[in-house]
Design a protein around this motif. Structure first.
Motif, short mmCIF file in Angstrom:
data_model
loop_
_atom_site.label_atom_id
_atom_site.label_comp_id
_atom_site.label_asym_id
_atom_site.label_seq_id
_atom_site.Cartn_x
_atom_site.Cartn_y
_atom_site.Cartn_z
N UNK A 134 0.82 -1.21 0.00
CA UNK A 134 0.00 0.00 0.00
C UNK A 134 0.85 1.26 0.00
N UNK A 135 0.20 2.42 -0.12
CA UNK A 135 0.93 3.70 -0.13
C UNK A 135 1.60 4.03 1.20
N UNK A 136 1.13 3.41 2.27
CA UNK A 136 1.62 3.73 3.63
C UNK A 136 3.13 3.55 3.74
N UNK A 137 3.62 2.42 3.25
CA UNK A 137 5.04 2.10 3.40
C UNK A 137 5.93 3.04 2.59
N UNK A 138 5.38 3.60 1.52
CA UNK A 138 6.20 4.47 0.65
C UNK A 138 6.10 5.93 1.06
N UNK A 139 5.19 6.20 1.97
CA UNK A 139 4.95 7.59 2.34
C UNK A 139 6.15 8.21 3.03
N UNK A 140 6.42 9.49 2.74
CA UNK A 140 7.45 10.22 3.49
C UNK A 140 6.98 10.32 4.94
N UNK A 141 7.93 10.30 5.88
CA UNK A 141 7.54 10.45 7.29
C UNK A 141 6.66 11.68 7.54
N UNK A 142 6.97 12.78 6.84
CA UNK A 142 6.19 14.00 7.09
C UNK A 142 4.74 13.85 6.65
N UNK A 143 4.53 13.09 5.59
CA UNK A 143 3.14 12.85 5.13
C UNK A 143 2.39 12.03 6.19
N UNK A 144 3.09 11.02 6.72
CA UNK A 144 2.49 10.19 7.76
C UNK A 144 2.17 11.05 8.99
N UNK A 145 3.12 11.91 9.31
CA UNK A 145 2.95 12.81 10.44
C UNK A 145 1.70 13.67 10.28
N UNK A 146 1.50 14.21 9.07
CA UNK A 146 0.35 15.10 8.84
C UNK A 146 -0.97 14.35 9.04
N UNK A 147 -1.01 13.10 8.58
CA UNK A 147 -2.25 12.32 8.73
C UNK A 147 -2.52 12.06 10.21
N UNK A 148 -1.49 11.69 10.96
CA UNK A 148 -1.67 11.40 12.38
C UNK A 148 -2.11 12.67 13.12
N UNK A 149 -1.49 13.79 12.74
CA UNK A 149 -1.88 15.08 13.35
C UNK A 149 -3.35 15.38 13.05
N UNK A 150 -3.74 15.12 11.82
CA UNK A 150 -5.12 15.40 11.40
C UNK A 150 -6.12 14.55 12.20
N UNK B 165 6.63 12.43 16.29
CA UNK B 165 7.67 11.41 16.28
C UNK B 165 7.89 10.78 14.90
N UNK B 166 6.86 10.83 14.04
CA UNK B 166 6.99 10.13 12.75
C UNK B 166 8.23 10.59 11.98
N UNK B 167 8.62 11.85 12.15
CA UNK B 167 9.79 12.39 11.41
C UNK B 167 11.09 12.28 12.21
N UNK B 168 11.02 11.62 13.36
CA UNK B 168 12.22 11.62 14.22
C UNK B 168 12.67 10.22 14.61
N UNK B 169 12.32 9.25 13.78
CA UNK B 169 12.72 7.88 14.08
C UNK B 169 14.01 7.61 13.32
N UNK C 161 5.42 4.87 13.69
CA UNK C 161 6.52 4.02 13.24
C UNK C 161 6.25 3.37 11.89
N UNK C 162 5.02 3.53 11.36
CA UNK C 162 4.72 3.00 10.04
C UNK C 162 4.16 1.59 10.03
#
Ligand code: NAI
Ligand code: MG
Length: 506
Positions: free
Chosen positions: A80-96, A141-145, A197-198
């Motif tokens: 899926x797209x999750x594994x390829x996502x940049x950490x910052x993109x993941x971070x934005x979704x979690x923040x949202x 944390x998503x961008x700091x692992x 952590x993805x």
């Protein structure tokens, strides 16, 4: 035993139109981004704890649904797209996700209140902000692992240079099993670090309180979480929960609940040796020294320690120890507070305390009170409640003995036992003599005594001159049979990460 009568205004058991709409159809489960019925076609009832009446039905997952959910989580993890996502993109979704909790705070607080029985006001002031902030905290944390670079000195390869570093990788598909006492908060504690952590997740909410998790499923899709990253399968522990804990496609299981089931999870996990973290029960000592700076504040703190969330808290201050000299004042103060607490439905703005979550818990807690009285404890506040909802009156027991069942076992209700003690050397071994080690508290103005005693208490959290202080950044977990691992803070990320060492010959 005396008896307390609770009267409930039907207006306080009738949810808003918005929530009624949510409850009006059988709620489906979330698998691979789709809302689906259970494979068996079965559903189970959800009861309103203030009335004991059925108020909703939810699709009942079992091992067949868990299989599908694990497959969806595997697919989301691997392709899926999750594994390829940049950490910052993941971070934005979690923040949202955290933002959407705040945007829907009224509805989520109300749902949490009618599902669990807790006061909507408390849910709005405590459960919701703590849960939303947990997502915000882990979004960061998503961008700091990060891994490390490590200088090597391989003794049998003199002169050879290496470049060695570590990668931190998500553990993969995670099974998460949560309880009913803080349905949203436990969901946030589990999902926050797993998403940061993805990992991808199959979440099983408690059968008593599946409603807010299902609403959160909608909000997570709205936040842009790709399909299959979080799958939500409501169902019973013995079926859906056991299947998830045992599933070979799951790389890690995280559980919060009873120590009894914690042991079953460990056994179930042994099939594929999946990683395990556990947050289990407690029997937390709360020690008031006579040199506490403010005995009144200690009494308020000790009341809150046991009566918050109707005592349905793994860290509840259920063993209260008061030093000789202040013992009578403490008993009197707690008793007065207990008697002042007004029982009522969670939606009643004038009620201080709602019902317990279920008939089973009501029977369990009443059973413990009876057992204590039979063993010789004296009840200075409390008593049976005359109502069809699951109410227990705030109960204060004295004249208890350390060997009694009510001092050894977790009651998980608004029941406190108060015992006197002589000094710190007498009370420390008593405080530590428990199979549990989740939390402890002490009240003193003596700084040295405070820190020295904190160091000697066998507990994952020690509060000094406070109680029930939680923060997304502060690690939480248990010594002894209170659990394995830590949640919250950066400590929780470890539950969801593998370390890969990469070594390059230069
Ligand atoms: P429980 O441990 O049975 O339930 C917690 C979660 O585990 C629920 O989602 C349940 O469906 C699931 N579960 C139950 N059996 C399972 C199994 N064999 N395999 C996998 N999952 C399973 O706790 P319960 O029965 O709701 O409460 C019993 C006592 O546990 C309480 O009186 C309290 O002492 C303690 N407890 C502690 C909690 C904590 O925060 N540490 C939370 C809830 C209960
Ligand atoms: Mg159980």
């Amino acid at each position: 035993m005396s008896s307390t009568t609770v009267t409930i205004d039907p207006a306080h058991t009738t949810p808003s139109q918005n929530v009624q709409n949510f409850l009006s159809t059988t709620r489906k489960m979330l698998i691979g981004g789709q809302w689906v019925d259970s494979v068996s076609g079965k559903s189970f009832p959800v009861y309103n704890p203030a009335t004991g009446e059925e108020m909703a039905r939810v699709a009942e997952g079992d091992s067949a649904d868990i299989d599908l959910a694990v497959q969806a989580a595997q697919k989301a993890f691997e392709t899926g797209p999750w594994g390829k996502m940049q950490p910052l993109e993941r971070s934005r979704i979690i923040w949202k996700i955290g933002d959407l909790m705040y945007e829907n705070i009224e509805e989520l607080s109300e749902l949490e209140s009618i599902d669990n029985g807790k006061s909507m006001g408390v849910a709005k002031a405590v459960d919701l902000p703590l849960s939303a902030d947990t997502f915000h905290y882990y979004a960061g944390w998503a961008t700091k692992i990060e891994g490390q670079t490590i200088p090597l000195s391989v003794p049998y390869a003199p002169g050879q240079n290496y470049h060695a570093y570590t990668l931190r990788e998500p553990v993969g598909v995670v099974g998460q099993i949560i309880p009913w006492n803080f349905p949203l908060l436990m969901l946030a504690w589990k999902l926050g670090p797993a998403l940061a952590t993805g990992c991808t997740v199959v979440l099983k909410p408690a059968e008593e309180t599946p409603l807010t998790a299902l609403r959160m499923g909608e909000l997570m899709l709205e936040a842009g979480l790709p399909e299959g990253v979080v799958n939500i399968v409501p169902g019973y522990g013995e079926t859906a929960g056991a299947a998830l804990a045992a599933h070979d496609g799951v790389n890690k299981v995280a559980f919060t609940g009873s120590s009894e089931v914690g042991k079953l999870i460990v056994q179930a996990a042994s099939g594929n040796l999946k990683k395990v973290s556990l947050e289990l029960g407690g029997k937390s000592p709360n020690v008031i020294f006579k040199d506490a700076a403010d005995i009144e504040a200690a009494i308020q703190g000790a009341s809150n320690a046991i009566f918050f969330n109707h005592g349905q808290v793994c860290t509840a201050g259920s063993r209260l120890y008061a030093e000789q000299g202040v013992y009578d004042q403490v008993v009197e103060g707690i008793t007065e507070n207990a008697k002042k607490i007004r029982l009522g439905a969670g939606l009643d703005p004038n009620a201080d305390m709602g019902p317990l979550v279920s008939q089973v818990q009501l029977d369990r807690v009443n059973g413990y009170i009876d057992c204590g009285l039979n063993e010789g404890a004296k009840m200075v506040a409390g008593g049976k409640v005359d109502h069809s909802g699951y109410f227990v009156a705030p109960t204060v027991l004295t004249d208890t003995k350390h060997e009694m069942k009510i001092i050894r076992e977790e009651i998980f209700g608004p029941v406190v036992a108060i015992e006197p003690f002589k000094d710190v050397e007498e009370i420390l071994p008593v405080a530590n003599d428990s199979t549990y080690g989740l939390a402890a508290a002490l009240w003193t103005r003596d700084l040295s005594k405070a820190h020295l005693t904190a160091a000697r208490l066998q507990a994952g959290t020690v509060w000094i001159n406070c109680y029930h202080v939680y923060d997304a950044s502060l690690p939480f977990g248990g010594y002894k049979q209170s659990g394995w691992g830590r949640e919250m803070g950066h400590a929780a990320l470890e539950n969801y990460l593998e370390t890969k060492s990469v070594c390059v010959a230069l």
